[in-house]
Write a protein that holds these residues in place. Structure first.
Motif, PDB file in Angstrom:
ATOM      1  N   LYS A  86       0.799  -1.219   0.000  1.00 59.28           N
ATOM      2  CA  LYS A  86       0.000   0.000   0.000  1.00 59.28           C
ATOM      3  C   LYS A  86       0.839   1.280   0.000  1.00 59.28           C
ATOM      4  O   LYS A  86       0.383   2.327   0.448  1.00 59.28           O
ATOM      5  CB  LYS A  86      -0.961   0.012   1.194  1.00 59.28           C
ATOM      6  CG  LYS A  86      -1.947  -1.155   1.168  1.00 59.28           C
ATOM      7  CD  LYS A  86      -2.927  -1.099   2.310  1.00 59.28           C
ATOM      8  CE  LYS A  86      -3.901  -2.275   2.231  1.00 59.28           C
ATOM      9  NZ  LYS A  86      -4.890  -2.285   3.335  1.00 59.28           N
ATOM     10  N   THR A  87       2.061   1.186  -0.513  1.00 58.28           N
ATOM     11  CA  THR A  87       2.880   2.384  -0.662  1.00 58.28           C
ATOM     12  C   THR A  87       2.877   2.894  -2.093  1.00 58.28           C
ATOM     13  O   THR A  87       3.372   3.984  -2.365  1.00 58.28           O
ATOM     14  CB  THR A  87       4.339   2.107  -0.247  1.00 58.28           C
ATOM     15  OG1 THR A  87       4.872   1.050  -1.062  1.00 58.28           O
ATOM     16  CG2 THR A  87       4.429   1.721   1.218  1.00 58.28           C
ATOM     17  N   GLY A  88       2.322   2.097  -3.019  1.00 61.83           N
ATOM     18  CA  GLY A  88       2.295   2.514  -4.419  1.00 61.83           C
ATOM     19  C   GLY A  88       3.639   2.406  -5.108  1.00 61.83           C
ATOM     20  O   GLY A  88       3.822   2.964  -6.192  1.00 61.83           O
ATOM     21  N   ARG A  89       4.560   1.676  -4.511  1.00 62.89           N
ATOM     22  CA  ARG A  89       5.890   1.513  -5.107  1.00 62.89           C
ATOM     23  C   ARG A  89       5.966   0.200  -5.875  1.00 62.89           C
ATOM     24  O   ARG A  89       5.503  -0.847  -5.403  1.00 62.89           O
ATOM     25  CB  ARG A  89       6.975   1.546  -4.030  1.00 62.89           C
ATOM     26  CG  ARG A  89       7.129   2.901  -3.348  1.00 62.89           C
ATOM     27  CD  ARG A  89       8.290   2.879  -2.393  1.00 62.89           C
ATOM     28  NE  ARG A  89       8.585   4.209  -1.876  1.00 62.89           N
ATOM     29  CZ  ARG A  89       9.691   4.523  -1.209  1.00 62.89           C
ATOM     30  NH1 ARG A  89      10.598   3.578  -0.959  1.00 62.89           N
ATOM     31  NH2 ARG A  89       9.887   5.749  -0.772  1.00 62.89           N
ATOM     32  N   PHE A  90       6.595   0.271  -7.043  1.00 58.03           N
ATOM     33  CA  PHE A  90       6.751  -0.905  -7.901  1.00 58.03           C
ATOM     34  C   PHE A  90       8.127  -0.885  -8.557  1.00 58.03           C
ATOM     35  O   PHE A  90       8.803   0.149  -8.585  1.00 58.03           O
ATOM     36  CB  PHE A  90       5.670  -0.919  -8.993  1.00 58.03           C
ATOM     37  CG  PHE A  90       4.286  -1.149  -8.476  1.00 58.03           C
ATOM     38  CD1 PHE A  90       3.744  -2.427  -8.444  1.00 58.03           C
ATOM     39  CD2 PHE A  90       3.519  -0.080  -8.016  1.00 58.03           C
ATOM     40  CE1 PHE A  90       2.456  -2.634  -7.974  1.00 58.03           C
ATOM     41  CE2 PHE A  90       2.241  -0.288  -7.537  1.00 58.03           C
ATOM     42  CZ  PHE A  90       1.703  -1.561  -7.515  1.00 58.03           C
ATOM     43  N   MET A  91       8.490  -2.035  -9.086  1.00 59.00           N
ATOM     44  CA  MET A  91       9.698  -2.163  -9.896  1.00 59.00           C
ATOM     45  C   MET A  91       9.284  -2.556 -11.313  1.00 59.00           C
ATOM     46  O   MET A  91       8.306  -3.283 -11.500  1.00 59.00           O
ATOM     47  CB  MET A  91      10.639  -3.221  -9.316  1.00 59.00           C
ATOM     48  CG  MET A  91      11.138  -2.901  -7.927  1.00 59.00           C
ATOM     49  SD  MET A  91      12.124  -4.262  -7.238  1.00 59.00           S
ATOM     50  CE  MET A  91      13.538  -4.262  -8.338  1.00 59.00           C
ATOM     51  N   VAL A  92      10.040  -2.087 -12.306  1.00 57.45           N
ATOM     52  CA  VAL A  92       9.687  -2.327 -13.709  1.00 57.45           C
ATOM     53  C   VAL A  92      10.897  -2.862 -14.457  1.00 57.45           C
ATOM     54  O   VAL A  92      11.981  -2.273 -14.411  1.00 57.45           O
ATOM     55  CB  VAL A  92       9.200  -1.033 -14.388  1.00 57.45           C
ATOM     56  CG1 VAL A  92       8.805  -1.313 -15.834  1.00 57.45           C
ATOM     57  CG2 VAL A  92       8.040  -0.415 -13.624  1.00 57.45           C
ATOM     58  N   TRP A  93      10.677  -3.980 -15.150  1.00 60.04           N
ATOM     59  CA  TRP A  93      11.687  -4.507 -16.073  1.00 60.04           C
ATOM     60  C   TRP A  93      11.134  -4.381 -17.488  1.00 60.04           C
ATOM     61  O   TRP A  93       9.969  -4.739 -17.741  1.00 60.04           O
ATOM     62  CB  TRP A  93      11.990  -5.979 -15.780  1.00 60.04           C
ATOM     63  CG  TRP A  93      12.797  -6.210 -14.542  1.00 60.04           C
ATOM     64  CD1 TRP A  93      14.154  -6.370 -14.449  1.00 60.04           C
ATOM     65  CD2 TRP A  93      12.294  -6.344 -13.212  1.00 60.04           C
ATOM     66  NE1 TRP A  93      14.518  -6.585 -13.142  1.00 60.04           N
ATOM     67  CE2 TRP A  93      13.402  -6.566 -12.358  1.00 60.04           C
ATOM     68  CE3 TRP A  93      11.015  -6.277 -12.649  1.00 60.04           C
ATOM     69  CZ2 TRP A  93      13.266  -6.736 -10.986  1.00 60.04           C
ATOM     70  CZ3 TRP A  93      10.871  -6.431 -11.285  1.00 60.04           C
ATOM     71  CH2 TRP A  93      11.992  -6.666 -10.468  1.00 60.04           C
ATOM     72  N   VAL A  94      11.945  -3.890 -18.393  1.00 61.43           N
ATOM     73  CA  VAL A  94      11.560  -3.748 -19.795  1.00 61.43           C
ATOM     74  C   VAL A  94      12.406  -4.708 -20.611  1.00 61.43           C
ATOM     75  O   VAL A  94      13.641  -4.699 -20.517  1.00 61.43           O
ATOM     76  CB  VAL A  94      11.759  -2.307 -20.290  1.00 61.43           C
ATOM     77  CG1 VAL A  94      11.361  -2.188 -21.758  1.00 61.43           C
ATOM     78  CG2 VAL A  94      10.967  -1.330 -19.437  1.00 61.43           C
ATOM     79  N   SER A  95      11.759  -5.533 -21.391  1.00 59.19           N
ATOM     80  CA  SER A  95      12.478  -6.540 -22.175  1.00 59.19           C
ATOM     81  C   SER A  95      13.540  -5.888 -23.052  1.00 59.19           C
ATOM     82  O   SER A  95      13.261  -4.944 -23.792  1.00 59.19           O
ATOM     83  CB  SER A  95      11.478  -7.307 -23.046  1.00 59.19           C
ATOM     84  OG  SER A  95      12.133  -8.277 -23.832  1.00 59.19           O
ATOM     85  N   GLY A  96      14.762  -6.394 -22.940  1.00 62.25           N
ATOM     86  CA  GLY A  96      15.856  -5.919 -23.773  1.00 62.25           C
ATOM     87  C   GLY A  96      16.521  -4.641 -23.294  1.00 62.25           C
ATOM     88  O   GLY A  96      17.469  -4.170 -23.933  1.00 62.25           O
TER      89      GLY A  96
END
Length: 259
Positions: A227-237
């Motif tokens: 519930k902190t609204g924090r995320f991690m993002v991986w983008v292919s390549g």
């Protein structure tokens, strides 16, 4: 699990600034309370052509119709197909590419945003959900499809509705994007969705779940509080992955309740 080098903290990750294309495939994974639905509702707030599949029966969205689907009858599937055809019919009387629709459309403009609620007896059943994905491919090109919980469609790591596979494999050719969310462990998500997702977004997850996410610095997700609204993002390549992502709740969703 992650890389062999020491992991960074979430704050040390570079910010995610890339635009998500209307026909992209995105997979969002987070434990219960990880704000998946809030994130997706924010990302899709201005999407005018949206089909959300709500197995929980609680999803509502600004400027979206809610259609309660009838119970699926395998002996008379044509009735179910007719209900889907009506639910997915264009409401604005026109079809444009999703990219064109996103350009300069005011928020009070009529939109083709619809939430499909399968009957409670059809949750976890791949047969009616296969008809839903089939209908989307037939009647709703140039649309973003949001599956609020992939396990609710009856899909597993080893079994995926045929037309969901088709949507994942060929959706881009008809301008259809696919945004899938799940609280199930990453390893239990259908393999085709894991392979085809250009963007992977991960929020708070359990340590045992992180073992299945073979991405650099994935253990940083273990430090993210719910519930902190924090995320991690991986983008292919993208060699700079992962990125950090935080989206503040927009005014339209301040009183909104996630399903």
């Amino acid at each position: 699990m992650a890389s062999t080098t020491e992991s960074r903290s979430w704050d040390q990750l570079p910010p995610f600034r890339e635009a998500i294309a209307p026909d992209d495939q995105v997979l969002v994974v987070a434990a219960t309370g990880g704000a998946k639905s809030t994130l997706i509702a924010t990302l899709t707030l201005d999407v005018p052509s949206l089909v959300a599949i709500d197995s929980k029966g609680r999803l509502t969205l600004p400027r979206a119709r809610v259609v309660q689907l009838p119970e699926y009858d395998a002996k008379a599937p044509e009735r179910y197909d007719a209900a889907l055809r009506e639910a997915l019919a264009w409401q604005t009387g026109q079809r444009q590419s999703l990219a064109d629709r996103l350009r300069g459309i005011p928020r009070d403009h009529p939109t083709d945003r619809v939430i499909l609620r399968p009957a409670h007896t059809d949750v976890d059943d791949p047969a009616p959900h296969d008809r839903i994905f089939r209908a989307v491919m037939r009647y709703r090109p140039d649309t973003l499809v949001w599956v609020d919980e992939i396990t609710g469609t009856g899909a597993t790591a080893h079994t995926t509705p045929r037309h969901l596979r088709a949507l994942s494999s060929r959706g881009r050719t008809q301008g259809t994007g696919l945004l899938t969310a799940t609280q199930a462990p990453f390893g239990l998500t259908p393999g085709i969705l894991r392979r085809n997702a250009r963007i992977l977004i991960v929020g708070p997850i359990e340590p045992e779940d992180a073992k299945d996410v073979h991405r650099r610095d994935v253990d940083v997700a273990l430090t993210i509080r719910p519930k902190t609204g924090r995320f991690m993002v991986w983008v292919s390549g993208d060699p700079d992955s992962p990125f950090r992502l935080y989206l503040p709740i927009p005014p339209e969703l301040r009183r909104w309740e996630a399903p």
